[in-house]
Design a protein around this motif. Structure first.
Motif, PDB file in Angstrom:
ATOM      1  N   ARG A   1       0.838  -1.210   0.000  1.00 54.80           N
ATOM      2  CA  ARG A   1       0.000   0.000   0.000  1.00 54.80           C
ATOM      3  C   ARG A   1       0.865   1.249   0.000  1.00 54.80           C
ATOM      4  O   ARG A   1       0.570   2.219  -0.700  1.00 54.80           O
ATOM      5  CB  ARG A   1      -0.928  -0.008   1.216  1.00 54.80           C
ATOM      6  CG  ARG A   1      -2.049  -1.027   1.129  1.00 54.80           C
ATOM      7  CD  ARG A   1      -3.111  -0.806   2.194  1.00 54.80           C
ATOM      8  NE  ARG A   1      -4.197  -1.772   2.036  1.00 54.80           N
ATOM      9  CZ  ARG A   1      -4.540  -2.685   2.920  1.00 54.80           C
ATOM     10  NH1 ARG A   1      -3.879  -2.764   4.072  1.00 54.80           N
ATOM     11  NH2 ARG A   1      -5.516  -3.524   2.688  1.00 54.80           N
ATOM     12  N   LEU A   2       1.933   1.243   0.790  1.00 54.65           N
ATOM     13  CA  LEU A   2       2.834   2.394   0.845  1.00 54.65           C
ATOM     14  C   LEU A   2       3.471   2.644  -0.509  1.00 54.65           C
ATOM     15  O   LEU A   2       3.528   3.779  -0.993  1.00 54.65           O
ATOM     16  CB  LEU A   2       3.908   2.144   1.908  1.00 54.65           C
ATOM     17  CG  LEU A   2       4.975   3.221   2.089  1.00 54.65           C
ATOM     18  CD1 LEU A   2       4.352   4.558   2.434  1.00 54.65           C
ATOM     19  CD2 LEU A   2       5.962   2.791   3.181  1.00 54.65           C
ATOM     20  N   SER A   3       3.932   1.581  -1.155  1.00 59.02           N
ATOM     21  CA  SER A   3       4.567   1.710  -2.465  1.00 59.02           C
ATOM     22  C   SER A   3       3.576   2.177  -3.524  1.00 59.02           C
ATOM     23  O   SER A   3       3.910   2.993  -4.391  1.00 59.02           O
ATOM     24  CB  SER A   3       5.179   0.371  -2.874  1.00 59.02           C
ATOM     25  OG  SER A   3       5.910   0.490  -4.062  1.00 59.02           O
ATOM     26  N   ALA A   4       2.335   1.683  -3.454  1.00 60.11           N
ATOM     27  CA  ALA A   4       1.316   2.081  -4.427  1.00 60.11           C
ATOM     28  C   ALA A   4       0.972   3.562  -4.293  1.00 60.11           C
ATOM     29  O   ALA A   4       0.727   4.241  -5.294  1.00 60.11           O
ATOM     30  CB  ALA A   4       0.065   1.230  -4.242  1.00 60.11           C
ATOM     31  N   LEU A   5       0.973   4.071  -3.076  1.00 61.22           N
ATOM     32  CA  LEU A   5       0.626   5.471  -2.841  1.00 61.22           C
ATOM     33  C   LEU A   5       1.791   6.413  -3.110  1.00 61.22           C
ATOM     34  O   LEU A   5       1.646   7.428  -3.780  1.00 61.22           O
ATOM     35  CB  LEU A   5       0.158   5.664  -1.394  1.00 61.22           C
ATOM     36  CG  LEU A   5      -1.199   5.082  -1.022  1.00 61.22           C
ATOM     37  CD1 LEU A   5      -1.378   5.102   0.488  1.00 61.22           C
ATOM     38  CD2 LEU A   5      -2.315   5.865  -1.702  1.00 61.22           C
ATOM     39  N   ALA A   6       2.945   6.093  -2.543  1.00 62.92           N
ATOM     40  CA  ALA A   6       4.068   7.030  -2.544  1.00 62.92           C
ATOM     41  C   ALA A   6       5.152   6.684  -3.548  1.00 62.92           C
ATOM     42  O   ALA A   6       6.064   7.487  -3.779  1.00 62.92           O
ATOM     43  CB  ALA A   6       4.679   7.095  -1.140  1.00 62.92           C
TER      44      ALA A   6
END
Length: 201
Positions: free
Chosen positions: A134-139
């Motif tokens: 999720r972090l990689s997908a967002l940021a």
């Protein structure tokens, strides 16, 4: 320590332990899961906190138990499963395991002085299973590596620039309410259908 308010189709869940920087115990995590699951029929949910910190992560008195607890993943999974719009209104810094609940929301609004950090490398623990993706997908992968591997503490402006948060506002709850307005006026199935088209997890 967890307050839930219902205003028609809007559910507002508040971390209310400002004297402890809203640090989370196992009991609080269980209460959060129950509050989120109780909002399954809501058109929108706002998750926020009281005081100057959204959440410092795990309570130090409960940290050994919480290091490997499934409650973190259960909470983020419950948020991600909601069919209504979910907004994290970050009243201050977002740290540690508390990142998971904000990452699972559809949108994130933060006060100008907020910081975001997830010191899993420093603490010798693994992030919850769904958080890195999720972090990689967002940021983006670079920012995810900076945070998880490099221990970076992102300012609100840095987090906005990379897409980790969506808005900066002096009153994040008011901004979150504004962002929820269309969803509150729509049929819940319509909100769910748009989320499905966006590939929300």
């Amino acid at each position: 320590m967890i307050r839930t308010a219902r205003e028609g189709g809007l559910a507002v869940v508040t971390l209310d332990r400002p004297d402890k920087a809203n640090a989370l115990t196992a009991a609080m995590l269980a209460d959060l899961i129950a509050a989120v699951e109780g909002a399954r029929d809501a058109h929108a949910l706002i998750l926020t906190g009281t005081g100057r910190v959204f959440s410092a992560g795990a309570d130090l008195e409960d940290v050994e138990t919480l290091k490997t607890s499934s409650l973190w993943e259960d909470l983020s999974g419950a948020i991600a499963a909601l069919t209504g719009l979910t907004v994290a209104a970050l009243n201050g810094t977002l740290a540690g395991g508390a990142c998971g609940m904000a990452l699972a929301c559809d949108l994130r609004v933060a006060v100008p002085g907020a910081r975001v950090f997830y010191p899993v490398m420093k603490l010798g623990v693994l992030p919850q299973p769904s958080d890195p993706a999720r972090l990689s997908a967002l940021a983006g992968p670079g920012a995810a590596r900076l945070i998880l591997l490099g221990g970076a503490k992102m300012t609100a402006q840095e987090a906005l620039s990379c897409g980790l948060i969506d808005r900066i506002a002096d009153d994040p709850v008011a901004e979150a309410r504004a962002l929820c307005a269309d969803a509150l006026g729509a049929d819940q199935a319509h909100v769910a259908a748009i989320k499905a088209l966006l590939g929300q997890r």
